[in-house]
Design a protein around this motif. Structure first.
Motif: not given
Length: 147
Positions: A82-98
């Motif tokens: 759910y978190e990735v498919i339906h409720a995320s607006q960011v790409t996998p790179e967002a975690a590293g950027l944040l």
């Protein structure tokens, strides 16, 4: 609703969505640091930020400065859910950027605090056992040096 329609169109056409704006803040209270991020951040991100903080005590706060949905770690995208498919607006790179942004803010705050504060304040007890006041130490009268 507009964002959901845009996400569906993006998925169907392969056209990327507009970047998501996110405000990240850091502040210091003595030896404690607080870093705030928007959205629901996966725990691993906060753990990494705290582990690399130059402060002895760091609070990592999500749900601050707006909501940009879930911010998963890259591994979560492989697992789906759910978190990735339906409720995320960011790409996998967002975690590293944040994570990198939080670490840079904490490093800059730590360095700036050390450079800006030429002296410390002491908490001194007044005559009453429950009365306290802040006292500035004597300032160095030589303008070429700092306390």
């Amino acid at each position: 609703l507009d964002r959901a329609a845009a996400a569906l169109e993006s998925w169907e056409t392969g056209t990327p969505l507009e970047p998501v704006s996110a405000e990240v803040q850091a502040l210091r209270v003595g030896e404690w640091a607080i870093v705030t991020t928007p959205g629901e951040v996966f725990n691993q991100i906060g753990v990494q930020v705290k582990a690399t903080s130059p402060f002895p005590h760091t609070f990592f706060v999500g749900y601050a400065n707006g909501s940009i949905g879930y911010i998963p770690v890259p591994e979560a995208y492989l697992e789906g859910g759910y978190e990735v498919i339906h409720a995320s607006q960011v790409t996998p790179e967002a975690a590293g950027l944040l994570t990198a942004t939080c670490e840079q803010l904490l490093q800059a705050l730590h360095a700036a605090t050390l450079a800006v504060l030429p002296h410390s304040y002491k908490l001194v007890r007044e005559s009453s056992p429950t009365s306290y006041d802040y006292a500035q130490p004597e300032r160095n009268s030589n303008p070429q040096t700092t306390d």
